[in-house]
Design an enzyme around this catalytic site. Structure first.
Site, PDB file in Angstrom:
ATOM      1  N   GLY A 326       0.818  -1.207   0.000  1.00  0.00           N
ATOM      2  CA  GLY A 326       0.000   0.000   0.000  1.00  0.00           C
ATOM      3  C   GLY A 326       0.850   1.255   0.000  1.00  0.00           C
ATOM      4  O   GLY A 326       1.935   1.309  -0.602  1.00  0.00           O
ATOM      5  N   SER A 327       0.380   2.285   0.692  1.00  0.00           N
ATOM      6  CA  SER A 327       1.042   3.586   0.650  1.00  0.00           C
ATOM      7  C   SER A 327       2.397   3.618   1.339  1.00  0.00           C
ATOM      8  O   SER A 327       3.143   4.587   1.193  1.00  0.00           O
ATOM      9  CB  SER A 327       0.126   4.655   1.257  1.00  0.00           C
ATOM     10  OG  SER A 327      -1.010   4.837   0.441  1.00  0.00           O
ATOM     11  N   THR A 328       2.755   2.555   2.097  1.00  0.00           N
ATOM     12  CA  THR A 328       4.099   2.515   2.668  1.00  0.00           C
ATOM     13  C   THR A 328       5.151   2.381   1.556  1.00  0.00           C
ATOM     14  O   THR A 328       6.343   2.596   1.799  1.00  0.00           O
ATOM     15  CB  THR A 328       4.258   1.344   3.654  1.00  0.00           C
ATOM     16  OG1 THR A 328       4.085   0.103   2.957  1.00  0.00           O
ATOM     17  CG2 THR A 328       3.226   1.435   4.775  1.00  0.00           C
ATOM     18  N   PHE A 329       4.700   2.046   0.343  1.00  0.00           N
ATOM     19  CA  PHE A 329       5.596   1.901  -0.807  1.00  0.00           C
ATOM     20  C   PHE A 329       5.867   3.240  -1.486  1.00  0.00           C
ATOM     21  O   PHE A 329       6.746   3.334  -2.353  1.00  0.00           O
ATOM     22  CB  PHE A 329       4.955   0.929  -1.815  1.00  0.00           C
ATOM     23  CG  PHE A 329       5.874   0.444  -2.897  1.00  0.00           C
ATOM     24  CD1 PHE A 329       6.827  -0.532  -2.664  1.00  0.00           C
ATOM     25  CD2 PHE A 329       5.773   0.963  -4.185  1.00  0.00           C
ATOM     26  CE1 PHE A 329       7.657  -0.991  -3.689  1.00  0.00           C
ATOM     27  CE2 PHE A 329       6.594   0.515  -5.217  1.00  0.00           C
ATOM     28  CZ  PHE A 329       7.543  -0.464  -4.958  1.00  0.00           C
ATOM     29  N   LYS A 330       5.129   4.273  -1.111  1.00  0.00           N
ATOM     30  CA  LYS A 330       5.251   5.548  -1.821  1.00  0.00           C
ATOM     31  C   LYS A 330       6.631   6.182  -1.669  1.00  0.00           C
ATOM     32  O   LYS A 330       7.073   6.937  -2.542  1.00  0.00           O
ATOM     33  CB  LYS A 330       4.156   6.515  -1.350  1.00  0.00           C
ATOM     34  CG  LYS A 330       2.776   6.112  -1.859  1.00  0.00           C
ATOM     35  CD  LYS A 330       1.669   7.000  -1.327  1.00  0.00           C
ATOM     36  CE  LYS A 330       0.310   6.586  -1.890  1.00  0.00           C
ATOM     37  NZ  LYS A 330      -0.818   7.347  -1.301  1.00  0.00           N
TER      38      LYS A 330
END
Length: 647
Positions: A326-330
């Site tokens: 999820g957004s932890t990959f941004k």
């Protein structure tokens, strides 16, 4: 009629010659036999004396004591306890069934125990002892010993058995031991003779399995005299062999207990990693199980309860489980763009709530959009459209390469079972694995940690530690073997622009400490322990256009297994990073609501060395936090024993 004299003389001569030949042959045979006997008795006497000695004297293997396992502060995690057991010898018992029937009146034996023992005695040689019951109490053992005159063939023995004094806290890390199976032997080219000993146990999972060669030790030998039937007459000599080596892990026992307690009631995983050394301070997967059940022989009912639990307690979610990050990959996508020079920190993109491309609409989590977003604000507010735009310019191969550099898509070398590699896809990957061409939608999905991207909590903790430290720090689980410290892997710089790393860190700090940050509600107010982090929510279902038109279902209105996964990665203190934490709550909903509070509590616990101080929380939350701390199912400690070491 009389035979002529000439015929008689010829016949006599023939008989004489035959007798001479036969006599000569007999003498030659007798001579050969005498020569062979002389050779065997004189020239080869030593050889046959040795063969006779080997028939009379047998060597038997003695299993060594298994090496112990400790936490970083010397607290025992896996020990060897004295094990009282009852064995029976078929040759001495006579009617085995009748003896077992008498024995069950003295100690508790189930029908399964009786059936197993009867079958085992039939498989074994008559004089080989077969275990009837083990782990007996002293009282049961005493009753058997007193009644041995009425129990022919029954005797009591004392051995060592593996035990895990901390129960479920370390089940997924240490694993457990079990009897050697045919499958275990089939995997070995040259199995240790120890493995042929009936009832010998080896590591089945976790550290017990991955460090089997270190923990097992070397067999001893017992030289015994046997009679012609093979029965033992006496022991001539004994060599106890070499015990297995002791292993000290980097895990902090009291911190591990706190993390497991904090995850109680969830299907979740948490990894705590030292940013400076790579030491893994805690690796928790919930729910967990008691490994002692497997050592003693788990019942059908207990095993069914574990396998039918929808939260999957047997799975080690911390290193085996892989999830869309999820957004932890941004941060990965942002760094790939910054390093490629394609996007600058102040470049902005317009977010109207969606991106229309390739005939498809890709939505932002905020339906009305975020407006103009630069890199810093896009991380703080977790704008999806910003990353859709960036990813199209950067390309999936650069994003994947950056993910690998930060520790994603890499199988980290720690002695635990089935450590996952995860997945950071590339253009070629989809063609090779699926026979399909990569499309722009795949890149857009990957930019926010969805689509084909998969990562484990361990990998997310490594990623966070590398962002915080700016080095290629790697996880370490073994601290020492037999008291000899294991080398801490030397780290090097990540070969990233320090200015770009600082920009990412500032944004992660603002996620938790800016009012507009997605993690603000779970902030730490103590200035010495401020947290930096990033929330993430990964979908496990497709949201249809019809559902968007009428309004997307809230997670709490969906069945548990259809809710989003909740993630949060963080490190602290924000200005001088010391520890990194990754939390995944399966089907927990939003990362900021379900995972961030756990990450905050765990960081405060590891930084404080004891229960998180109430003054580190926002004033409005302290009453609830205090109640939560009182309700945690923490293990009771001995008088005078406090929290963990800060080492």
């Amino acid at each position: 009629m009389r035979r002529p004299v000439k015929d008689t003389d010829d016949s006599a001569r023939r008989i004489g010659r035959r007798a001479l030949v036969l006599g000569g042959a007999q003498m030659a045979f007798a001579g050969l036999l005498a020569w062979q006997m002389r050779k065997m008795q004189i020239e080869e006497a030593d050889k046959f004396r040795l063969l006779a000695e080997e028939n009379r004297i047998n060597l038997r293997l003695l299993p060594p004591a298994r090496g112990l396992i400790f936490d970083r502060n010397g607290v025992p995690i896996a020990e060897n306890d004295q094990n009282y057991r009852v064995v029976i010898v078929r040759e001495d018992a006579g009617d085995v069934a009748a003896v077992l029937d008498r024995l069950r009146r003295i100690i508790p034996l189930s029908d399964e125990d009786i059936a197993r023992t009867l079958a085992e005695t039939q498989r074994r040689v008559r004089f080989v002892p077969v275990t009837v019951a083990d782990r007996l109490s002293w009282e049961d053992l005493s009753r058997v010993a007193v009644n041995t005159p009425a129990l022919p063939g029954v005797r009591v023995e004392v051995g060592l058995s593996r035990t895990y004094p901390l129960g479920s806290d370390f089940a997924h890390i240490v694993g457990y031991v079990g009897p050697v199976s045919d499958y275990d032997l089939s995997k070995l080219d040259d199995p240790d003779p120890l493995l042929q000993i009936p009832g010998f146990q080896i590591g089945k999972s976790g550290v017990e399995a991955r460090m089997e060669d270190v923990l097992r030790g070397r067999a001893g030998t017992s030289q015994i005299e046997v009679n012609a039937a093979g029965r033992v007459m006496r022991e001539l000599s004994r060599d106890e062999g070499v015990a297995g080596r002791n292993v000290q892990l980097t895990i902090d026992e009291s911190l591990q207990n706190y993390v497991q307690a904090r995850l109680a009631g969830e299907s979740a995983a948490t990894v705590v990693m030292d940013v400076e050394t790579g030491d893994l301070k805690a690796i928790a997967s919930a729910p967990t199980f008691d490994p002692n059940l497997f050592v003693r022989g788990i019942s059908v009912a207990d095993y069914r309860a574990l396998t039918e639990n929808k939260y999957r307690p047997l799975a080690n979610k911390s290193v085996q489980g892989v999830y869309p990050p999820g957004s932890t990959f941004k941060m990965v996508t942002a760094l790939a763009a910054l390093e490629a020079g394609i996007v600058g920190p102040e470049d902005t993109f317009w977010c109207p709530g969606y991106l229309q491309t390739a005939g498809r609409r890709f939505h932002c989590w905020k339906r009305g959009g975020h407006g103009h977003m630069n890199m810093h604000d896009s991380l703080v507010q977790s704008c999806d459209v910003y990353y859709y735009e960036v990813a199209q310019r950067v390309g999936i191969d650069r994003i994947s390469a950056m993910a690998n550099k930060l520790g994603l898509g890499v199988r980290h070398d720690i002695p635990m079972s089935a450590v996952a590699e995860g997945l950071t896809p590339t253009l070629d990957w989809k063609q090779q694995r699926r026979g399909e061409s990569w499309v722009i939608g795949d890149t857009i999905n990957a930019s926010i940690g969805q689509g084909f991207v998969l990562a484990s909590p361990l990998q997310l903790a490594v990623m966070t530690a590398r962002l915080a430290a700016g080095t290629d720090i790697a996880p370490r689980l073994v601290r020492a073997i037999d008291g000899v410290p294991q080398e801490v892997r030397r780290t090097g710089a990540l070969d990233l622009d320090p200015a770009n790393l600082r920009a990412i860190r500032r944004a992660m700090s603002a996620v938790s400490n800016s009012r507009r940050g997605t993690g603000y509600r779970s902030r730490i107010v103590d200035e010495t322990m401020l947290m930096a982090g990033k929330s993430g929510t990964s979908q496990v279902r497709n949201i249809t256009a019809a559902e968007r038109a009428r309004g997307v279902f809230r997670n709490e209105d969906l069945p548990w297994e259809r809710r989003d996964h909740a993630l949060f990665v963080s490190y602290a203190p924000a200005d001088r990073p010391r520890f990194a934490v990754a939390v995944v709550v399966e089907h927990g909903g939003g990362g900021s609501a379900a995972a961030a509070p756990i990450a905050r509590d765990v960081l405060l616990r590891v930084l404080n060395g004891d229960l998180p101080p109430l003054e580190a929380y926002p004033a409005s939350q302290r009453e609830n936090i205090e109640q939560q701390q009182r309700s945690l199912p923490l293990r009771q400690r001995a008088p005078g024993q406090t929290g963990s070491s800060r080492a």
